[in-house]
Design a protein around this motif. Structure first.
Motif, PDB file in Angstrom:
ATOM      1  N   THR A 286       9.015 147.806  -3.104  1.00  0.00           N
ATOM      2  CA  THR A 286       8.423 148.171  -2.865  1.00  0.00           C
ATOM      3  C   THR A 286       8.712 148.487  -1.543  1.00  0.00           C
ATOM      4  O   THR A 286       9.521 148.076  -0.925  1.00  0.00           O
ATOM      5  N   ASP A 287       7.289 149.122  -0.709  1.00  0.00           N
ATOM      6  CA  ASP A 287       7.299 149.150   1.211  1.00  0.00           C
ATOM      7  C   ASP A 287       7.767 147.708   1.236  1.00  0.00           C
ATOM      8  O   ASP A 287       8.040 147.821   3.176  1.00  0.00           O
ATOM      9  N   THR A 288       6.795 146.703   0.691  1.00  0.00           N
ATOM     10  CA  THR A 288       7.273 145.514   1.785  1.00  0.00           C
ATOM     11  C   THR A 288       8.115 144.526   1.481  1.00  0.00           C
ATOM     12  O   THR A 288       8.480 143.648   2.330  1.00  0.00           O
ATOM     13  N   ALA A 289       9.313 145.144   0.451  1.00  0.00           N
ATOM     14  CA  ALA A 289      10.219 144.835   0.754  1.00  0.00           C
ATOM     15  C   ALA A 289      11.439 144.290   1.377  1.00  0.00           C
ATOM     16  O   ALA A 289      11.306 144.735   2.946  1.00  0.00           O
ATOM     17  N   MET A 290      11.915 143.189   1.372  1.00  0.00           N
ATOM     18  CA  MET A 290      12.892 143.140   3.029  1.00  0.00           C
ATOM     19  C   MET A 290      14.083 143.039   2.315  1.00  0.00           C
ATOM     20  O   MET A 290      14.805 142.484   1.723  1.00  0.00           O
ATOM     21  N   VAL A 291      15.034 143.167   3.566  1.00  0.00           N
ATOM     22  CA  VAL A 291      16.186 143.042   3.755  1.00  0.00           C
ATOM     23  C   VAL A 291      16.938 142.872   5.136  1.00  0.00           C
ATOM     24  O   VAL A 291      16.019 142.468   6.060  1.00  0.00           O
ATOM     25  N   VAL A 292      18.148 142.271   4.898  1.00  0.00           N
ATOM     26  CA  VAL A 292      18.848 141.506   5.720  1.00  0.00           C
ATOM     27  C   VAL A 292      19.326 141.719   6.198  1.00  0.00           C
ATOM     28  O   VAL A 292      20.433 143.232   5.462  1.00  0.00           O
ATOM     29  N   VAL A 293      20.150 142.573   7.298  1.00  0.00           N
ATOM     30  CA  VAL A 293      20.802 142.541   8.412  1.00  0.00           C
ATOM     31  C   VAL A 293      21.084 142.150   9.800  1.00  0.00           C
ATOM     32  O   VAL A 293      20.640 140.840  10.269  1.00  0.00           O
ATOM     33  N   GLU A 294      22.739 142.028   9.503  1.00  0.00           N
ATOM     34  CA  GLU A 294      23.579 140.893  10.136  1.00  0.00           C
ATOM     35  C   GLU A 294      23.762 142.005  11.069  1.00  0.00           C
ATOM     36  O   GLU A 294      24.431 142.904  11.210  1.00  0.00           O
ATOM     37  N   VAL A 295      23.665 141.428  12.694  1.00  0.00           N
ATOM     38  CA  VAL A 295      24.111 141.661  13.881  1.00  0.00           C
ATOM     39  C   VAL A 295      25.034 141.097  14.803  1.00  0.00           C
ATOM     40  O   VAL A 295      24.211 140.123  14.603  1.00  0.00           O
ATOM     41  N   ALA A 296      25.775 141.373  15.154  1.00  0.00           N
ATOM     42  CA  ALA A 296      26.591 141.481  16.081  1.00  0.00           C
ATOM     43  C   ALA A 296      26.433 141.582  17.562  1.00  0.00           C
ATOM     44  O   ALA A 296      25.808 142.330  17.840  1.00  0.00           O
ATOM     45  N   VAL A 297      25.894 140.045  18.504  1.00  0.00           N
ATOM     46  CA  VAL A 297      25.818 140.610  19.777  1.00  0.00           C
ATOM     47  C   VAL A 297      26.610 139.790  20.779  1.00  0.00           C
ATOM     48  O   VAL A 297      27.126 138.583  20.128  1.00  0.00           O
ATOM     49  N   PRO A 298      26.814 140.399  21.927  1.00  0.00           N
ATOM     50  CA  PRO A 298      27.949 139.445  22.816  1.00  0.00           C
ATOM     51  C   PRO A 298      26.426 137.720  22.933  1.00  0.00           C
ATOM     52  O   PRO A 298      25.089 137.767  23.193  1.00  0.00           O
ATOM     53  N   ALA A 299      27.424 137.003  23.292  1.00  0.00           N
ATOM     54  CA  ALA A 299      26.575 135.668  22.939  1.00  0.00           C
ATOM     55  C   ALA A 299      25.835 135.416  24.574  1.00  0.00           C
ATOM     56  O   ALA A 299      24.888 134.769  24.345  1.00  0.00           O
ATOM     57  N   ALA A 300      26.209 135.843  25.542  1.00  0.00           N
ATOM     58  CA  ALA A 300      25.868 136.054  26.654  1.00  0.00           C
ATOM     59  C   ALA A 300      24.771 136.686  26.783  1.00  0.00           C
ATOM     60  O   ALA A 300      23.679 136.548  27.406  1.00  0.00           O
TER      61      ALA A 300
ATOM     62  N   PRO B 214      27.122 131.126  15.577  1.00  0.00           N
ATOM     63  CA  PRO B 214      28.525 131.815  16.399  1.00  0.00           C
ATOM     64  C   PRO B 214      28.542 132.600  15.032  1.00  0.00           C
ATOM     65  O   PRO B 214      29.102 132.812  14.187  1.00  0.00           O
ATOM     66  N   ASP B 215      29.624 133.465  15.635  1.00  0.00           N
ATOM     67  CA  ASP B 215      30.239 134.309  15.092  1.00  0.00           C
ATOM     68  C   ASP B 215      31.453 134.334  14.086  1.00  0.00           C
ATOM     69  O   ASP B 215      32.849 133.757  15.196  1.00  0.00           O
ATOM     70  N   ALA B 216      32.295 133.539  13.107  1.00  0.00           N
ATOM     71  CA  ALA B 216      32.885 132.870  12.255  1.00  0.00           C
ATOM     72  C   ALA B 216      34.439 133.836  12.685  1.00  0.00           C
ATOM     73  O   ALA B 216      35.465 132.940  12.357  1.00  0.00           O
ATOM     74  N   THR B 217      34.342 134.545  12.514  1.00  0.00           N
ATOM     75  CA  THR B 217      35.857 135.649  12.185  1.00  0.00           C
ATOM     76  C   THR B 217      37.199 135.284  13.175  1.00  0.00           C
ATOM     77  O   THR B 217      37.966 134.672  12.958  1.00  0.00           O
ATOM     78  N   PRO B 218      36.158 135.397  14.429  1.00  0.00           N
ATOM     79  CA  PRO B 218      38.003 135.763  15.491  1.00  0.00           C
ATOM     80  C   PRO B 218      37.620 134.056  14.888  1.00  0.00           C
ATOM     81  O   PRO B 218      39.124 133.714  15.963  1.00  0.00           O
ATOM     82  N   ALA B 219      37.289 132.962  15.348  1.00  0.00           N
ATOM     83  CA  ALA B 219      37.625 131.439  15.508  1.00  0.00           C
ATOM     84  C   ALA B 219      38.298 131.362  15.182  1.00  0.00           C
ATOM     85  O   ALA B 219      38.684 130.425  14.660  1.00  0.00           O
ATOM     86  N   ALA B 220      38.042 131.618  12.919  1.00  0.00           N
ATOM     87  CA  ALA B 220      38.825 131.009  12.155  1.00  0.00           C
ATOM     88  C   ALA B 220      40.704 131.860  12.043  1.00  0.00           C
ATOM     89  O   ALA B 220      41.280 130.759  11.797  1.00  0.00           O
ATOM     90  N   GLU B 221      40.461 133.392  13.277  1.00  0.00           N
ATOM     91  CA  GLU B 221      41.816 133.300  12.662  1.00  0.00           C
ATOM     92  C   GLU B 221      42.018 132.717  13.978  1.00  0.00           C
ATOM     93  O   GLU B 221      43.569 133.451  14.077  1.00  0.00           O
ATOM     94  N   ALA B 222      41.494 132.422  15.235  1.00  0.00           N
ATOM     95  CA  ALA B 222      42.256 131.788  16.297  1.00  0.00           C
ATOM     96  C   ALA B 222      43.134 130.708  16.032  1.00  0.00           C
ATOM     97  O   ALA B 222      42.954 129.927  16.625  1.00  0.00           O
ATOM     98  N   ASP B 223      41.991 129.909  15.183  1.00  0.00           N
ATOM     99  CA  ASP B 223      42.237 128.715  14.564  1.00  0.00           C
ATOM    100  C   ASP B 223      43.585 128.449  13.790  1.00  0.00           C
ATOM    101  O   ASP B 223      43.831 128.445  13.436  1.00  0.00           O
TER     102      ASP B 223
END
Lengths: 229, 258
Positions: free
Chosen positions: B207-221, B242-251
Motif C-alpha cells: 500500500t501507499d503507507t508501506a515503509m522502506v529504509v533508505v541508507e544515506v551517508a553524510v559527512p560526520a560534521a 558510524p560508516d563502518a566500511t572505511p574503518a574496517a579497511e583501515a584496521d
C-alpha cells in the motif's frame, strides 16, 4: 515477418560462419566440374545431389547463429507460427542464393558443353532441367537443416548426427534398387531423371515427392519445436 | 491475463518447475514476482510472456502486444544498436518511420545516444541490458514482462524503470516484474506473487503507507543538520551509526596475517 526474415538473413551473412558451407559447396562443385565437361542436364543433376547436404548445413548454420534468447524474443514479437516460418523462409532464400552460384559456377570454369550428338538437349532446355533439379533440392534440404538446428535438437552433437544421417541417407536410399527410396528426398532420382529423357509425368511425380518429403520433414521440425522455444 | 492451472516441466520425465499455478493480472496492474534463485520466477515470466508453452493448463487473455525483457540480453549479434532496434521495431509491425521515431525516443531516453553505432557485442552488460529494455518498449506493450530489470543497470537507469512501469500501467497495460534483490520498494502499490518450489502464492498489494529504509551517508560534521532537515521533511530517523566500511579497511588487525 519480412523484417524478421531480413534480420535473420543479415545476421547469417554478417557472421563468418556463413562462409563454411559456401566454401564447402564451391570445393565440391570444383571437384565435380574439374573431372571434365558434361551436358547441362547431367551436370546440374549431380550438382543438385552434391548441394543437398551443403544446403541443409547452411540452413542449420543460419538458424544456429541466432542466440537462443533472441529466437525467443522474436517469438514474443511476432508469434510462434511466424517465428518458425521466418526461419524456414530465410533459410530457403539463402539456399536460393547458393543455388544461383551453383548454376553459374560451371559456366565460369568451362564445366558444361552444348549438344554433341543429334537428339541431345539444347542448352536452354538443359539449363531449365538443371534449375528444376536444384529447386527441388532446396525445399528438401531446408527442413533437414532445420531438424538438425540447435532449436530442434537442443545440442550440437545431435545436430551433426541428424545432418550426417540425412545427407548419407538421401544418397544411399536414393540408389537404384533401394528398398525404401520414399524415405529419402528424391535428389538421386532427380539426378538420374535429369540425365535421361525427362518426361513430364516423371517431373511431376518427382516434384510432388520432393514437396511431400519437405512437408513431412517440416512438420517434424515444428513438432520438435512444440516445447523448444 | 490468467494462468489457469498451469504446470510446466522442461523434459517429459523432468521435475515440475511450475505446479498448479493459478494467477491473474488485470490491465493497469503491476505484479512483482518474488522468490529465491531457482524457485521458478523466470519460468513463470516466460510462460506469461508466451515464450514457454505450459505442459498442462493454459494462459488466457494474453494481450496482443507483449514486451519481454530477458534477464540477460543476447548481445552476441552482428548488428549496431540502431540497426538492431530499427529491425526489431519493424518486425514488431511498426511502420518504418514510426519504428525509427520509437528507436530515437528510447535511445535518447535510456542514454544510449553515444552507443547508437556501436556493435552489440562491444557493449557492457548494463548497456546491453538497456538495449534489451528498449526493444520491449518500441511497440507500446499491453503486457510488459521484466525479468530482473535492475540487474546490471546504472543508478540513473534503475530509477527510470519505475517510471517506465508507471507509463505502461497508465496506458492500460499490465506489468510483471521479477525481483530477488529487494527492489520491490521501487514499485509501491504492486501486487506480489511469491514463487516457492514451483507453486505461486498471490499476495496482497503493497500500500501507499508501506515503509522502506533508505541508507544515506553524510559527512560526520554535518550529521546534526542532515538529521534535522530529514525530520523536518517528515522522515523517521531510525538510527545514526558510524560508516563502518572505511574503518574496517583501515584496521590493520582486521585483515592482516595472524
Amino acid at each position: 515477418m519480412t523484417a524478421l526474415l531480413r534480420l535473420r538473413l543479415a545476421g547469417f551473412l554478417r557472421t563468418g560462419r556463413a562462409l563454411a558451407p559456401v566454401l564447402a559447396g564451391l570445393v565440391a562443385l570444383g571437384v565435380l566440374y574439374g573431372g571434365g565437361r558434361a551436358q547441362p542436364g547431367e551436370a546440374y543433376g549431380v550438382s543438385a545431389v552434391v548441394l543437398f547436404p551443403v544446403l541443409a548445413w547452411q540452413t542449420k548454420v543460419l538458424l544456429d547463429v541466432e542466440p537462443d534468447v533472441q529466437r525467443r524474443l522474436a517469438q514474443v514479437l511476432v508469434g510462434v507460427p511466424r517465428e518458425r516460418l521466418a526461419g524456414l523462409l530465410a533459410a530457403g532464400m539463402a539456399g536460393l542464393g547458393t543455388v544461383a552460384v551453383a548454376l553459374l559456377f560451371p559456366w565460369l570454369v568451362g564445366g558444361v558443353t552444348g549438344p554433341v550428338e543429334p537428339g541431345d538437349r539444347s542448352v536452354p532446355v538443359g539449363l531449365a532441367v538443371g534449375v528444376w533439379a536444384h529447386l527441388l533440392a532446396v525445399p528438401a534440404a531446408v527442413p533437414l537443416g532445420a531438424l538438425a538446428s540447435r532449436a530442434s535438437t537442443g545440442g550440437a552433437g545431435y545436430g551433426v548426427a541428424v545432418l550426417a544421417l540425412g545427407g548419407v541417407g538421401a544418397v544411399v536410399l536414393g540408389l537404384t534398387g533401394s528398398v525404401a527410396p520414399w524415405l529419402a528426398p528424391p535428389v538421386m532420382a532427380t539426378a538420374r531423371a535429369a540425365a535421361d529423357d525427362l518426361a513430364a509425368p516423371t517431373a511431376a511425380l518427382l516434384t510432388a515427392w520432393a514437396l511431400a518429403w519437405s512437408a513431412t520433414a517440416g512438420a517434424g521440425y515444428l513438432w520438435r519445436r512444440r516445447h523448444r522455444p | 491475463m490468467r494462468l489457469e492451472n498451469v504446470w510446466l516441466r522442461y523434459h517429459r520425465r523432468g521435475p515440475w518447475v511450475l505446479r498448479e499455478t493459478q494467477a491473474r493480472i488485470d490491465p493497469g496492474e503491476v505484479v512483482v514476482v518474488l522468490g529465491r534463485n531457482g524457485a521458478g520466477k523466470s519460468t513463470l515470466l516466460q510462460v506469461a510472456a508466451g515464450v514457454l508453452r505450459p505442459s498442462r493448463g493454459r494462459v488466457t487473455d494474453r494481450p496482443r502486444h507483449v514486451g519481454w525483457v530477458p534477464e540477460r540480453f543476447p548481445a552476441d549479434q552482428p548488428f549496431t544498436v540502431e540497426r538492431y532496434l530499427s529491425a526489431i521495431g519493424r518486425a514488431a509491425g511498426l511502420h518504418p518511420e514510426a519504428a525509427d521515431r520509437a528507436v530515437d525516443h528510447w535511445i535518447s531516453r535510456l542514454g544510449l545516444t553515444g552507443f547508437r553505432r556501436v556493435r552489440l557485442p562491444e557493449l557492457s552488460k548494463g548497456t546491453a541490458q538497456k538495449v534489451g529494455l528498449a526493444q520491449a518498449l518500441l511497440r507500446p506493450p499491453g503486457l510488459l514482462v521484466l525479468d530482473e530489470p535492475w540487474e546490471g543497470l546504472d543508478a540513473a537507469t534503475r530509477d527510470l524503470v519505475p517510471a517506465v512501469v508507471d507509463e505502461v500501467r497508465a496506458a492500460g497495460g499490465s506489468v510483471l516484474v521479477s525481483d530477488h534483490r529487494g527492489e520491490v520498494a521501487r514499485l509501491p502499490g504492486a501486487r506480489r506473487w511469491t514463487v516457492t518450489d514451483g507453486t505461486v502464492t498471490d499476495g496482497a498489494p503493497s500500500t501507499d503507507t508501506a515503509m522502506v529504509v533508505v541508507e544515506v551517508a553524510v559527512p560526520a560534521a554535518r550529521v546534526a543538520g542532515a538529521v534535522a532537515r530529514l525530520r523536518a521533511g517528515g522522515h523517521h530517523i531510525l538510527r545514526v551509526r558510524p560508516d563502518a566500511t572505511p574503518a574496517a579497511e583501515a584496521d590493520p588487525a582486521a585483515g592482516g596475517p595472524g
